[in-house]
Each structure stands twice: as C-alpha cells, then as structure tokens.
Design a protein around this motif. Structure first.
Motif, PDB file in Angstrom:
ATOM      1  N   LEU A  52      77.794 -32.771  37.154  1.00  8.09           N
ATOM      2  CA  LEU A  52      77.038 -31.521  37.041  1.00  8.09           C
ATOM      3  C   LEU A  52      75.948 -31.613  35.979  1.00  8.09           C
ATOM      4  CD1 LEU A  52      79.783 -28.796  37.449  1.00  8.09           C
ATOM      5  CD2 LEU A  52      77.939 -29.364  39.020  1.00  8.09           C
ATOM      6  N   ALA A  53      76.256 -32.226  34.857  1.00 10.26           N
ATOM      7  CA  ALA A  53      75.257 -32.364  33.787  1.00 10.26           C
ATOM      8  C   ALA A  53      74.094 -33.242  34.252  1.00 10.26           C
ATOM      9  CB  ALA A  53      75.904 -32.942  32.538  1.00 10.26           C
ATOM     10  N   VAL A  54      74.414 -34.383  34.876  1.00  9.92           N
ATOM     11  CA  VAL A  54      73.363 -35.273  35.371  1.00  9.92           C
ATOM     12  C   VAL A  54      72.552 -34.573  36.452  1.00  9.92           C
ATOM     13  CG1 VAL A  54      72.949 -37.412  36.676  1.00  9.92           C
ATOM     14  CG2 VAL A  54      74.522 -37.422  34.738  1.00  9.92           C
ATOM     15  N   PHE A  55      73.234 -33.888  37.371  1.00 10.70           N
ATOM     16  CA  PHE A  55      72.527 -33.203  38.443  1.00 10.70           C
ATOM     17  C   PHE A  55      71.613 -32.106  37.898  1.00 10.70           C
ATOM     18  CE2 PHE A  55      71.953 -29.802  41.469  1.00 10.70           C
ATOM     19  CZ  PHE A  55      71.361 -30.503  42.509  1.00 10.70           C
ATOM     20  N   ALA A  56      72.080 -31.354  36.921  1.00  8.34           N
ATOM     21  CA  ALA A  56      71.249 -30.287  36.353  1.00  8.34           C
ATOM     22  C   ALA A  56      69.969 -30.880  35.776  1.00  8.34           C
ATOM     23  CB  ALA A  56      72.029 -29.518  35.289  1.00  8.34           C
ATOM     24  N   GLY A  57      70.093 -31.946  35.009  1.00  4.23           N
ATOM     25  CA  GLY A  57      68.902 -32.590  34.447  1.00  4.23           C
ATOM     26  C   GLY A  57      68.010 -33.156  35.537  1.00  4.23           C
ATOM     27  N   PHE A  58      68.587 -33.801  36.525  1.00  2.00           N
ATOM     28  CA  PHE A  58      67.844 -34.377  37.643  1.00  2.00           C
ATOM     29  C   PHE A  58      67.084 -33.299  38.403  1.00  2.00           C
ATOM     30  CE2 PHE A  58      67.613 -35.546  42.125  1.00  2.00           C
ATOM     31  CZ  PHE A  58      67.079 -36.817  42.073  1.00  2.00           C
ATOM     32  N   SER A  59      67.763 -32.200  38.682  1.00  3.92           N
ATOM     33  CA  SER A  59      67.161 -31.106  39.431  1.00  3.92           C
ATOM     34  C   SER A  59      65.936 -30.548  38.719  1.00  3.92           C
ATOM     35  CB  SER A  59      68.201 -30.005  39.654  1.00  3.92           C
ATOM     36  OG  SER A  59      67.651 -28.955  40.398  1.00  3.92           O
ATOM     37  N   VAL A  60      66.066 -30.357  37.425  1.00  2.00           N
ATOM     38  CA  VAL A  60      64.972 -29.775  36.649  1.00  2.00           C
ATOM     39  C   VAL A  60      63.861 -30.800  36.392  1.00  2.00           C
ATOM     40  CG1 VAL A  60      64.375 -28.789  34.401  1.00  2.00           C
ATOM     41  CG2 VAL A  60      66.425 -28.010  35.601  1.00  2.00           C
ATOM     42  N   LEU A  61      64.241 -32.003  35.949  1.00  2.00           N
ATOM     43  CA  LEU A  61      63.248 -32.983  35.524  1.00  2.00           C
ATOM     44  C   LEU A  61      62.608 -33.761  36.674  1.00  2.00           C
ATOM     45  CD1 LEU A  61      65.164 -34.376  32.419  1.00  2.00           C
ATOM     46  CD2 LEU A  61      63.273 -32.728  32.428  1.00  2.00           C
ATOM     47  N   TYR A  62      63.391 -34.138  37.681  1.00  2.00           N
ATOM     48  CA  TYR A  62      62.869 -34.965  38.764  1.00  2.00           C
ATOM     49  C   TYR A  62      62.412 -34.133  39.958  1.00  2.00           C
ATOM     50  CZ  TYR A  62      62.590 -38.692  42.244  1.00  2.00           C
ATOM     51  OH  TYR A  62      62.154 -39.554  43.223  1.00  2.00           O
ATOM     52  N   LEU A  63      63.269 -33.222  40.406  1.00  2.00           N
ATOM     53  CA  LEU A  63      62.918 -32.404  41.566  1.00  2.00           C
ATOM     54  C   LEU A  63      62.054 -31.198  41.206  1.00  2.00           C
ATOM     55  CD1 LEU A  63      66.282 -32.393  43.562  1.00  2.00           C
ATOM     56  CD2 LEU A  63      64.237 -33.780  43.994  1.00  2.00           C
ATOM     57  N   LYS A  64      61.962 -30.907  39.915  1.00  2.00           N
ATOM     58  CA  LYS A  64      61.184 -29.759  39.429  1.00  2.00           C
ATOM     59  C   LYS A  64      61.691 -28.446  40.012  1.00  2.00           C
ATOM     60  CE  LYS A  64      58.270 -32.550  37.354  1.00  2.00           C
ATOM     61  NZ  LYS A  64      58.722 -33.131  36.136  1.00  2.00           N
TER      62      LYS A  64
ATOM     63  N   GLY B   3      64.254 -25.191  39.360  1.00  2.00           N
ATOM     64  CA  GLY B   3      64.936 -24.482  38.294  1.00  2.00           C
ATOM     65  C   GLY B   3      66.402 -24.244  38.614  1.00  2.00           C
ATOM     66  N   LEU B   4      67.140 -23.924  37.591  1.00  2.00           N
ATOM     67  CA  LEU B   4      68.539 -23.535  37.761  1.00  2.00           C
ATOM     68  C   LEU B   4      68.644 -22.049  37.449  1.00  2.00           C
ATOM     69  CD1 LEU B   4      70.314 -26.531  36.002  1.00  2.00           C
ATOM     70  CD2 LEU B   4      70.114 -26.104  38.453  1.00  2.00           C
ATOM     71  N   SER B   5      69.248 -21.316  38.355  1.00  2.27           N
ATOM     72  CA  SER B   5      69.389 -19.874  38.160  1.00  2.27           C
ATOM     73  C   SER B   5      70.562 -19.577  37.231  1.00  2.27           C
ATOM     74  CB  SER B   5      69.617 -19.178  39.510  1.00  2.27           C
ATOM     75  OG  SER B   5      70.917 -19.470  39.992  1.00  2.27           O
ATOM     76  N   ILE B   6      70.661 -18.354  36.835  1.00  8.37           N
ATOM     77  CA  ILE B   6      71.787 -17.925  36.003  1.00  8.37           C
ATOM     78  C   ILE B   6      73.095 -18.120  36.776  1.00  8.37           C
ATOM     79  CG2 ILE B   6      71.657 -15.481  36.653  1.00  8.37           C
ATOM     80  CD1 ILE B   6      72.449 -16.811  33.143  1.00  8.37           C
ATOM     81  N   ASN B   7      73.069 -17.925  38.083  1.00  3.77           N
ATOM     82  CA  ASN B   7      74.274 -18.147  38.888  1.00  3.77           C
ATOM     83  C   ASN B   7      74.707 -19.604  38.844  1.00  3.77           C
ATOM     84  OD1 ASN B   7      74.087 -15.488  39.547  1.00  3.77           O
ATOM     85  ND2 ASN B   7      73.835 -15.791  41.735  1.00  3.77           N
ATOM     86  N   HIS B   8      73.741 -20.518  38.925  1.00  2.00           N
ATOM     87  CA  HIS B   8      74.072 -21.947  38.816  1.00  2.00           C
ATOM     88  C   HIS B   8      74.714 -22.224  37.460  1.00  2.00           C
ATOM     89  CE1 HIS B   8      70.465 -22.475  41.666  1.00  2.00           C
ATOM     90  NE2 HIS B   8      71.573 -22.634  42.387  1.00  2.00           N
ATOM     91  N   LEU B   9      74.073 -21.730  36.415  1.00  2.00           N
ATOM     92  CA  LEU B   9      74.566 -21.990  35.060  1.00  2.00           C
ATOM     93  C   LEU B   9      75.944 -21.381  34.833  1.00  2.00           C
ATOM     94  CD1 LEU B   9      71.223 -21.543  33.090  1.00  2.00           C
ATOM     95  CD2 LEU B   9      72.349 -23.684  33.763  1.00  2.00           C
ATOM     96  N   LEU B  10      76.168 -20.178  35.340  1.00  2.00           N
ATOM     97  CA  LEU B  10      77.493 -19.549  35.206  1.00  2.00           C
ATOM     98  C   LEU B  10      78.548 -20.333  35.979  1.00  2.00           C
ATOM     99  CD1 LEU B  10      76.623 -15.736  35.422  1.00  2.00           C
ATOM    100  CD2 LEU B  10      77.515 -16.981  33.447  1.00  2.00           C
ATOM    101  N   GLY B  11      78.200 -20.773  37.179  1.00  2.00           N
ATOM    102  CA  GLY B  11      79.132 -21.576  37.963  1.00  2.00           C
ATOM    103  C   GLY B  11      79.479 -22.879  37.258  1.00  2.00           C
TER     104      GLY B  11
END
Length: 114
Positions: free
Chosen positions: A76-88, A90-98
């Motif tokens: 999850l940590a790697v994916f969150a960084g990948f999603s934001v940095l590579y795929l550009k 964002g992560l919503s509050i729902n993603h972060l809460l989950g």
C-alpha cells in the motif's frame, strides 16, 4: 537487527518492481497488450527474485502471517507513492482512510496478545 530488517527491505524492493509490473503500463494505454504482458512478466521475475528470499529469510524471525502483513502494508505504501508520483493520480480521503484501517489491522497483528 539485520535479520529483521533485510527481509523488509527486500519486500520493499520487490513491491516496487511488482507495482511497475502491474500498473506501470497504465501510462501507455496504446501499447499492444501482448507486449505489455511480456514486459510485465519480465519485471515480475525480478520481483520474485527479491520476494522469495525475503520471505525465506524473514520466516526465521517472523511468522507467515506477519510476513504477509508486512508485505500488504509495504504494498500500500509503495502503491500510494507510485500512484501519486508516477501515474500523477491523487489519493482521496477515502483511499487514505482505507489504508489507515489496514495499517490499524497490521498494528493489531504485531501487538502483544490481548
């Protein structure tokens, strides 16, 4: 100390490769699917070459359930960084809460028995 940290470091590296294998192609929607699959397999081979030793070494100090928990949190940590940095993306509050709820589950697994 190294006996506990090396498996985690290898799991982090393996997850970076696996995340690219599974999601890296999303930046190239026009690429032929067969090409994407073959490239993903090649990347996944590197991931396996890191994950298998990580789990084998890690099982000397962690249970299988603990290793799986570490792997999920790292994923999850790697994916969150990948999603934001590579795929550009964002992560919503729902993603972060989950993700936080999953981290809470990991905390429970590593906590001393009740």
């Amino acid at each position: 100390m190294m006996q506990k940290t090396l498996p985690v470091l290898l799991l982090v590296l393996s997850n970076v490769f696996m995340t690219f294998a599974w999601y890296g192609h999303l930046k190239f929607p026009g690429a032929p699917l067969v090409k994407v699959i073959l490239l993903s397999w090649g990347i996944a081979l590197v991931e396996y070459c890191l994950a298998v030793p990580a789990n084998r070494m890690g099982h000397a100090v962690y249970s299988a359930a603990e290793l799986k928990t570490i792997q999920e949190v790292v994923t999850l940590a790697v994916f969150a960084g990948f999603s934001v940095l590579y795929l550009k993306e964002g992560l919503s509050i729902n993603h972060l809460l989950g993700f936080a709820l999953i981290a809470l589950g990991a905390f429970v697994i590593f906590r001393s028995p009740f």
